[in-house]
Design a protein around this motif. Structure first.
Motif, PDB file in Angstrom:
ATOM      1  N   ASP A  88       0.810  -1.211   0.000  1.00 28.82           N
ATOM      2  CA  ASP A  88       0.000   0.000   0.000  1.00 28.82           C
ATOM      3  C   ASP A  88       0.843   1.259   0.000  1.00 28.82           C
ATOM      4  OD1 ASP A  88      -2.167  -1.584   0.070  1.00 28.82           O
ATOM      5  OD2 ASP A  88      -2.656  -1.245   2.173  1.00 28.82           O
ATOM      6  N   SER A 101       3.213   2.511  -5.429  1.00 28.24           N
ATOM      7  CA  SER A 101       3.042   1.608  -6.552  1.00 28.24           C
ATOM      8  C   SER A 101       4.280   0.739  -6.657  1.00 28.24           C
ATOM      9  CB  SER A 101       2.856   2.433  -7.832  1.00 28.24           C
ATOM     10  OG  SER A 101       2.835   1.619  -8.956  1.00 28.24           O
ATOM     11  N   ALA A 159      -4.475  10.064  -7.679  1.00 28.17           N
ATOM     12  CA  ALA A 159      -4.083   8.710  -7.281  1.00 28.17           C
ATOM     13  C   ALA A 159      -4.269   7.734  -8.436  1.00 28.17           C
ATOM     14  CB  ALA A 159      -4.895   8.257  -6.070  1.00 28.17           C
ATOM     15  N   LYS A 160      -5.329   7.897  -9.202  1.00 28.91           N
ATOM     16  CA  LYS A 160      -5.537   7.016 -10.356  1.00 28.91           C
ATOM     17  C   LYS A 160      -4.411   7.182 -11.362  1.00 28.91           C
ATOM     18  CE  LYS A 160      -8.932   5.590 -13.810  1.00 28.91           C
ATOM     19  NZ  LYS A 160     -10.311   5.782 -14.345  1.00 28.91           N
ATOM     20  N   TRP A 183      -1.127   5.564  -9.997  1.00 28.58           N
ATOM     21  CA  TRP A 183      -1.086   4.097 -10.036  1.00 28.58           C
ATOM     22  C   TRP A 183      -1.231   3.540 -11.448  1.00 28.58           C
ATOM     23  CZ3 TRP A 183      -5.168   4.361  -5.616  1.00 28.58           C
ATOM     24  CH2 TRP A 183      -4.518   4.666  -4.405  1.00 28.58           C
ATOM     25  N   SER A 184      -1.290   4.395 -12.446  1.00 23.90           N
ATOM     26  CA  SER A 184      -1.439   3.963 -13.836  1.00 23.90           C
ATOM     27  C   SER A 184      -0.193   4.343 -14.633  1.00 23.90           C
ATOM     28  CB  SER A 184      -2.665   4.629 -14.480  1.00 23.90           C
ATOM     29  OG  SER A 184      -3.847   4.362 -13.757  1.00 23.90           O
ATOM     30  N   ALA A 240      -5.586   1.402 -12.889  1.00 26.40           N
ATOM     31  CA  ALA A 240      -5.962   1.601 -11.492  1.00 26.40           C
ATOM     32  C   ALA A 240      -7.452   1.857 -11.352  1.00 26.40           C
ATOM     33  CB  ALA A 240      -5.176   2.767 -10.889  1.00 26.40           C
ATOM     34  N   LYS A 284      -7.135  -0.026  -6.169  1.00 25.97           N
ATOM     35  CA  LYS A 284      -6.516  -1.275  -6.617  1.00 25.97           C
ATOM     36  C   LYS A 284      -5.737  -1.018  -7.892  1.00 25.97           C
ATOM     37  CE  LYS A 284      -8.922  -4.410  -8.803  1.00 25.97           C
ATOM     38  NZ  LYS A 284      -9.894  -5.500  -9.133  1.00 25.97           N
ATOM     39  N   GLN A 285      -4.538  -1.563  -7.962  1.00 26.04           N
ATOM     40  CA  GLN A 285      -3.707  -1.459  -9.146  1.00 26.04           C
ATOM     41  C   GLN A 285      -3.576  -2.832  -9.800  1.00 26.04           C
ATOM     42  OE1 GLN A 285       0.607  -1.029  -8.733  1.00 26.04           O
ATOM     43  NE2 GLN A 285       0.531   0.724 -10.121  1.00 26.04           N
ATOM     44  N   ARG A 288      -3.904  -0.537  -3.073  1.00 25.51           N
ATOM     45  CA  ARG A 288      -3.035   0.631  -2.939  1.00 25.51           C
ATOM     46  C   ARG A 288      -3.671   1.632  -1.987  1.00 25.51           C
ATOM     47  NH1 ARG A 288       0.775  -1.958  -4.328  1.00 25.51           N
ATOM     48  NH2 ARG A 288       1.333  -2.334  -6.511  1.00 25.51           N
TER      49      ARG A 288
END
Length: 224
Positions: free
Chosen positions: A53, A56, A91-92, A95-96, A149, A184-185, A199
């Motif tokens: 967590d 990434s 955050a998206k 994590w992408s 993500a 979630k990733q 995450r």
């Protein structure tokens, strides 16, 4: 997890507490006068997320297999005055990634473009530490690795709210808010390799009155 390598290379997941506090000191020292939570997050009393967590964790995919067609993640700055909405959008993006179509420098620049233009508050180094270094990025690209993500939830931590209620005037300097985001990733690479992990990240977000929010930085610890 099926399809994952036995010993994946990770990035930034196992830094000890002292190192992580030192790395995040710039943004936190700046924000101490504005937010009690971010000062609290640098202490040993703050909960530490050292597992998946915390950041990434890109893995290096096994070589070989057939390449899939690139599908770059949907990215873009969030124009909003709501710190939670902004934090979830960032955050998206955080994590992408897609090493098949993006360079390491380009991906980092895109993330740092979310930062506030106020140099006294922006902490680009905290964002850079959340991105794989060029060598690791190159290894990931060899395997055609990419990640998407899903953001589940975002909230202002209770400790921040309590500190703000106790001293509401402290926010009027930086107008920086702490926001914790969970999600979630999903990581995939050439062939059938891949997997998904939860995450969580706590961000410092600046939202001045009558202005769109902007990123201040990524805190070294996750605040509940």
């Amino acid at each position: 997890m099926k399809g994952r390598t036995k010993n994946p290379v990770t990035y930034g997941a196992n830094l000890d507490m002292r190192t992580r506090i030192l790395l995040g000191s710039t943004v936190l020292l700046v924000l101490m006068a504005a937010t009690a939570l971010l000062a609290w997050a640098t202490t040993d009393d703050a909960p530490s997320h050292r597992g998946p967590d915390a950041a990434s964790r890109p893995t290096v995919a096994p070589k070989g297999a057939t390449k899939e067609a690139p599908t770059a993640p949907d990215t873009g700055l969030s124009r909003t005055s709501d710190p939670v909405v902004f934090a979830k959008a960032f955050a998206k993006d955080l994590w992408s990634y897609d090493t098949r179509v993006d360079t390491q420098t380009g991906h980092l620049a895109a993330l740092q473009s979310w930062l506030t233009h106020e140099r006294d508050y922006a902490d680009p180094d905290s964002v850079a530490r959340a991105v794989p270094d060029p060598i690791l990025w190159s290894r990931m690209r060899d395997g055609g690795q990419y990640a998407t993500a899903e953001v589940a939830e975002g909230h202002i931590p209770a400790a921040f709210t309590a500190a703000l209620n106790a001293e509401p005037d402290r926010i009027t300097d930086a107008y920086a808010y702490a926001v914790t985001v969970t999600g979630k990733q999903t990581i995939r690479w050439n062939g059938s390799g891949g997997g998904a992990e939860p995450r969580t990240v706590t961000l410092a977000v600046q939202c001045r009155p009558d202005k769109d929010c902007a990123l201040v930085g990524i805190t070294p610890n996750v605040a509940p």
